[in-house]
Design an enzyme around this catalytic site. Structure first.
Site, PDB file in Angstrom:
ATOM      1  N   ALA A   1     -39.343   1.081  34.230  1.00  0.00           N
ATOM      2  CA  ALA A   1     -38.631   0.088  33.420  1.00  0.00           C
ATOM      3  C   ALA A   1     -39.529  -1.116  33.137  1.00  0.00           C
ATOM      4  CB  ALA A   1     -37.381  -0.377  34.159  1.00  0.00           C
TER       5      ALA A   1
ATOM      6  N   GLY B   1     -38.621   4.681  36.338  1.00  0.00           N
ATOM      7  CA  GLY B   1     -37.922   5.340  35.235  1.00  0.00           C
ATOM      8  C   GLY B   1     -38.751   6.448  34.616  1.00  0.00           C
TER       9      GLY B   1
ATOM     10  N   GLU C   1     -38.132   9.382  36.666  1.00  0.00           N
ATOM     11  CA  GLU C   1     -36.770   9.865  36.402  1.00  0.00           C
ATOM     12  C   GLU C   1     -36.700  10.608  35.068  1.00  0.00           C
ATOM     13  OE1 GLU C   1     -35.368   5.848  37.091  1.00  0.00           O
ATOM     14  OE2 GLU C   1     -33.863   6.627  38.465  1.00  0.00           O
TER      15      GLU C   1
ATOM     16  N   GLU D   1     -38.993   1.526  43.172  1.00  0.00           N
ATOM     17  CA  GLU D   1     -38.008   0.467  42.902  1.00  0.00           C
ATOM     18  C   GLU D   1     -37.697  -0.406  44.113  1.00  0.00           C
ATOM     19  OE1 GLU D   1     -37.778   3.542  41.825  1.00  0.00           O
ATOM     20  OE2 GLU D   1     -37.093   3.610  39.750  1.00  0.00           O
TER      21      GLU D   1
END
Lengths: 257, 246
Positions: A65, A108, A111, A131
């Site tokens: 992110a 992300g 992911e 994270e």
């Protein structure tokens, strides 16, 4: 079929979607996710596209992110904002998605790779969910998909410690299906994506859905869904064509109906 | 970074062009020096895209083994201390070496015992002077060593069992016979290591693909290894074509 952040090209039934912000290592900003969502929506409705390769640019897949952007986001805005829709578009994309991972696939980015059906990775690529090291948790499936991919105990070592794993460890864990030289990762992913094109498109979509359900439903319910999916294909033109071609010893011509 | 030191550290660490030399042993004890220093040096070398890394000897000693006291003087004779230190310091160091993206050359003089042998085995090319000697054990004091069973099994499979069970010291000639060394140098080991490095650097990017195959691809099932090689060949041909068209 391109935005500033995401470019798409199509060749011989395989689309290649590229995250194109190398200066941020393809950080998954709101604009990037919106571009990805738009690209997938177009490819969803394009009958000439049978499968999709998702890759990055500048030697990396995606670094996660955009932390500066995320820090400015309120809890309410995060929950009601468009990010969830973008991730749902990836999750629910009905055609085979092949991740071509080079360099970093972190947060992300990791992911996103985990959201694909197959992960082809370069021999120097690195995966991880860092994270917790900045005070967050994975928010796009990291906790759930790592656990489902490699088991809760391996997942704990990655998600709770923010640990990164090399592609070789990822291969051992079952996250990565094929390791290739970094420079050839897109070609290798396109080669894998091409292997899906000779199958009946409707059957591939249904099979993909059934595979996804295997991660979401209890076995009994998933088996029931599988039977239902098969039943819906019994009335398809593709089934008639597939069986005829098999009996006539010729290559079937599927129309996705 | 040509012509200047890579970083200022306690151990002799110089950069000669794109080649980084790390001396692993402490000048005081002949045992492994600060793992923090070595890890920092490896990271600097990696960031600087060093084209070759040399693990060198100092005053006729490669590495006598792991330090006997760690973490502000705590003795490794305490199991918990030894284990924690190995996991927190040695494992990351050895992993970084194993994953170093350029060829690693060990220029071994004198003892490479215990952990010193692990470090030598992690090198892709090992040369030794007449004084080189190897042991899986740490004959003097039983310092912590990790990785030897795996490294011996992967690097010199034929002699792994014998080496582990014998626990003996092997001199240069026998080490050559066992496959611990690729050659025994009768003259200046550092000079010969420099010539080897020149050869490796001159070979260009293909060396890195070969390294990956040597270190990692062998762990894949045959079918996947063959696929990997097919893409490596494809990449090499494409690179040649691109070079020809320029």
């Amino acid at each position: 079929m391109s935005s500033e952040s995401v470019t798409t090209s199509v060749a011989d039934g395989v689309a290649t979607v590229k995250l194109s912000e190398p200066e941020s290592r393809n950080a998954l900003s709101g604009a990037m996710l919106a571009g990805l969502q738009a690209a997938l929506a177009e490819l969803h409705s394009d009958p000439s596209v049978g499968s999709v390769v998702l890759t990055g640019s500048g030697g990396h897949f995606a670094s996660g992110a955009n932390l500066r952007e995320l820090r400015e986001t309120s809890p309410g805005a995060y929950l009601t904002g468009p990010r969830g829709d973008a991730w749902a578009a990836v999750r629910d994309f009905p055609k085979p998605l092949v991740a071509a991972v080079a360099g970093f696939a972190l947060g992300g980015g990791c992911e996103l790779a985990l959201s694909c059906d197959v992960v082809i990775a370069g021999d120097r690529s690195v995966f991880g969910q860092p994270e917790v090291q900045v005070g967050l948790v994975p928010g796009a499936g990291g906790t759930q998909r790592w656990a489902r991919t490699c088991g809760p105990y391996e997942a704990a070592t990655i998600v709770l410690a923010g640990r990164t794993v090399s592609v070789w460890e990822g291969r051992r864990m079952g996250l990565v299906q094929r390791v290739v030289p970094e420079a050839c990762v897109v070609q290798a992913a396109e080669d894998v994506a091409r292997t899906f094109l000779s199958s009946a498109p409707l059957a591939v979509r249904h099979a993909k859905r059934a595979l996804r359900l295997s991660q979401e439903l209890p076995l009994g319910a998933a088996l029931e869904q599988e039977r239902t999916l098969l039943a819906t294909l019994l009335a398809s033109e593709d089934l008639q064509e597939g069986v005829s071609a098999f009996l006539e010893k010729r290559t079937p011509i599927f129309r996705g109906r | 970074m040509k012509g200047s030191d890579v970083v200022e550290h306690a151990f002799r660490r110089t950069a000669d062009g794109p080649v980084v030399t790390l001396t692993v042993a402490s000048a005081d004890t002949g045992r492994l020096g600060s793992t923090e220093e070595l890890i920092a040096g490896l990271k600097v070398a990696r960031r600087a895209e060093a084209s070759c890394l040399v693990l060198g000897s100092h005053d006729g000693v490669f590495c006598r083994g792991a330090p006997l006291s760690v973490d502000e003087g705590r003795s490794v004779s305490e199991g918990r201390v030894a284990g924690m230190w190995a996991r927190q310091h040695l494992v990351p160091l050895l992993q970084l070496l194993h994953e170093f993206p350029a060829p690693v050359v060990a220029a071994v003089e004198g003892p490479a015992y215990g952990l010193g042998l692990s470090l030598a085995l992690l090198a892709d090319v090992r040369i030794g002077g007449q004084s080189a000697r190897f042991s899986t054990a740490d004959p003097e004091a039983g310092g912590v060593a990790v990785g030897l069973p795996w490294l011996l099994a992967h690097r010199v499979p034929a002699s792994a069992g014998y080496m582990l069970m014998a626990g003996a010291v092997f001199e240069a000639g026998e080490a050559l016979r066992l496959g611990l060394l690729s050659e025994v140098v009768s003259g200046d080991v550092a000079e010969r290591a420099g010539a080897l490095v020149e050869t490796l650097v001159a070979a260009g990017p293909s060396v890195r693909t070969t390294l990956t195959s040597l270190r990692h691809v062998r762990s894949l099932p045959l079918e996947e290894a063959l696929l990997y090689d097919s893409y490596a060949a494809e990449g090499a041909v494409s690179a040649r074509q691109a070079a020809d068209s320029r």
